[in-house]
Design an enzyme around this catalytic site. Structure first.
Site, PDB file in Angstrom:
ATOM      1  N   LYS A 202       0.455  -1.100  -0.080  1.00 57.16           N
ATOM      2  CA  LYS A 202      -0.122  -0.080  -0.330  1.00 57.16           C
ATOM      3  C   LYS A 202       0.698   0.804  -0.111  1.00 57.16           C
ATOM      4  O   LYS A 202       2.283   0.985   0.682  1.00 57.16           O
ATOM      5  CB  LYS A 202      -0.751  -0.117   1.344  1.00 57.16           C
TER       6      LYS A 202
HETATM    7  N1  GLU Z   1      -7.259  -0.374  -3.419  1.00 57.89           N
HETATM    8  C1  GLU Z   1      -7.626  -1.231  -3.980  1.00 57.89           C
HETATM    9  C2  GLU Z   1      -7.667  -2.001  -2.492  1.00 57.89           C
HETATM   10  O1  GLU Z   1      -7.600  -1.598  -0.916  1.00 57.89           O
HETATM   11  C3  GLU Z   1      -7.610  -2.015  -4.754  1.00 57.89           C
HETATM   12  C4  GLU Z   1      -6.254  -2.380  -4.857  1.00 57.89           C
HETATM   13  C5  GLU Z   1      -5.566  -3.430  -6.001  1.00 57.89           C
HETATM   14  O2  GLU Z   1      -6.728  -3.598  -6.951  1.00 57.89           O
HETATM   15  O3  GLU Z   1      -4.559  -3.606  -5.780  1.00 57.89           O
HETATM   16  O4  GLU Z   1      -8.406  -3.526  -2.119  1.00 57.89           O
END
Ligand code: GLU
Length: 421
Positions: free
Chosen positions: A114
């Site tokens: 993240k």
């Molecule tokens: N931000 C989204 C999540 O928390 C999607 C992450 C992604 O598609 O890599 O799952």
């Protein structure tokens, strides 16, 4: 570029630690295995100086950017990029861990990561935001790659930010659409990706409601947060015949007993940038929204919005976690004690990263799929995983969250063991 190893524990880390320890105990993992599974692979912090125009004058501002790469035992790091003033290393770390469990649970060959920048995107011009995004990408260049770490949208970012990252990365690597997911369709994005998270939330909300013995006819839904995920979940549930009685965003909550026209609310947001002034609805505050009489509550805003202070007033019989970590562990305990069913985040909102995986596959194959194919595969996979989690929960007499974590941890732990270290 600096690498930071320690940071004050944040609330969402505390929450996740509690959830994880329930699963660790049930799986009988020893302390050394737990420590290995919890440790981040790499935590990177960069500072990004930028001249920002305030009141007609250019002022120098330094923004902090983060990328935490938690685990890559099952595949390249994968996870969103958040632009929000409160972004900090502790939060990003907890959310990176959650991505590892999410990708493992939904069965896609990725690890977890993240990132984010502590910035209010609405306070910057589009030009400044473009420069900020591209400088972030420059500085993270050495640690990302389409088989290394693949960012995607999260809170405060979307297809446009992904397009800027793609452009910056492609300067050194040639056209590389697979470096990010959640891109605009014109640049190799996938049909269905924009609505995938909300669509998946609605699909599981419907499945779980039916499991509790109720169809759409009698179901009232409240959705907290009307960003991309909340709005698409509300829209899909309305399409399925549910009555969306309450919605909210940072400007406040809106209630209509006979059902809000979600499509109109989405149009209102695209024209005015918020729900403020939404016609034909009663204005209420965000706190009241959470405790409205309803059957399904969908928290789709920030983490930690349902706490011990408001959990006892919640009237819903089913909570579907569209946001990441919307419930504190104390609230989770209180709600479970009252027999309120909870579809946990790592399952409920996994449709987003699942379709990110489909997008990545389409980019690598240079062969786009049709929207129907994407959504059919999304539904099939989510149904399969939901059934598996529900069966394990029943077998072990645990809640859905503990079962989901158990399945995910087992897969990651096995991959770590097989690869050795
Ligand atoms: N931000 C989204 C999540 O928390 C999607 C992450 C992604 O598609 O890599 O799952």
């Amino acid at each position: 570029m600096s690498t930071i190893n320690t940071h004050k524990k944040c609330v969402c880390q505390d929450t996740q630690d509690h959830f994880l320890s329930r699963a660790f105990e049930s799986l009988d993992l020893d302390q050394a295995q737990r420590a290995l599974l919890l440790a981040s692979f790499r935590e990177t912090r960069v500072n990004i100086p930028l001249r920002v125009n305030t009141d007609g004058t250019d002022r120098l501002k330094t923004f902090m950017g983060y990328r935490v790469q938690h685990n890559q035992a099952r595949g390249p790091f994968k996870g969103g990029l958040r632009f929000h003033p409160d972004v900090n290393l502790g939060e990003v770390r907890a959310l990176a861990q959650l991505m590892t469990w999410k990708t493992a649970l939904i069965g896609i060959p990725f690890g977890g990561a993240k990132g984010g920048i502590a910035v209010d995107p609405l306070s910057l011009s589009s030009r400044a935001l473009e420069t900020l995004s591209k400088r972030f990408c420059q500085k993270m260049g050495p640690i990302i790659g389409d088989h290394v770490d693949i960012p995607a949208p999260d809170m405060g970012t979307g297809p446009q930010v992904m397009a800027w990252l793609l452009e910056e990365y492609s300067k050194n690597h040639g056209f590389s659409p697979a470096i990010v997911t959640g891109k605009p369709l014109e640049l190799g994005g996938s049909e269905g990706r924009l609505e995938a998270t909300g669509y998946g939330v609605a699909y599981l909300a419907d499945k779980a409601a039916r499991r509790l013995g109720h169809g759409p006819e009698t179901r009232r839904v409240v959705v907290q947060g009307f960003g991309n995920v909340g709005a698409h979940a509300a829209l899909r549930l309305a399409e399925l015949g549910y009555c969306v009685v309450g919605i909210s965003d940072i400007t406040g909550g809106f209630y209509k007993e006979s059902g809000i026209d979600v499509q109109k609310a989405m149009m209102h947001v695209s024209e005015t940038h918020s729900l403020k002034g939404l016609p034909d609805c009663e204005g209420i505050d965000n706190e009241t929204l959470l405790t409205l009489p309803c059957d399904i509550l969908i928290p789709a805003a920030l983490e930690g919005t349902v706490t011990c202070d408001n959990a006892d007033k919640i009237q819903a019989k089913l909570i579907v976690e569209a946001a990441n970590m919307p419930l504190t562990h104390g609230a989770d305990e209180q709600l479970r004690a009252r027999d309120i069913a909870i579809v946990p985040d790592l399952l409920a909102n996994s449709g987003g990263v699942l379709v990110s995986y489909y997008e990545w596959v389409q980019n690598l194959q240079e062969f786009p799929w049709m929207r129907e194919t994407v959504l059919r595969r999304l539904e099939e996979r989510m149904a399969e995983v939901y059934t598996r989690v529900a069966a394990l929960a029943k077998e072990k007499q645990v809640d859905l969250r503990t079962a989901a974590y158990e399945l995910a941890i087992t897969r990651v732990n096995r991959a770590v063991e097989l690869r050795g270290f």
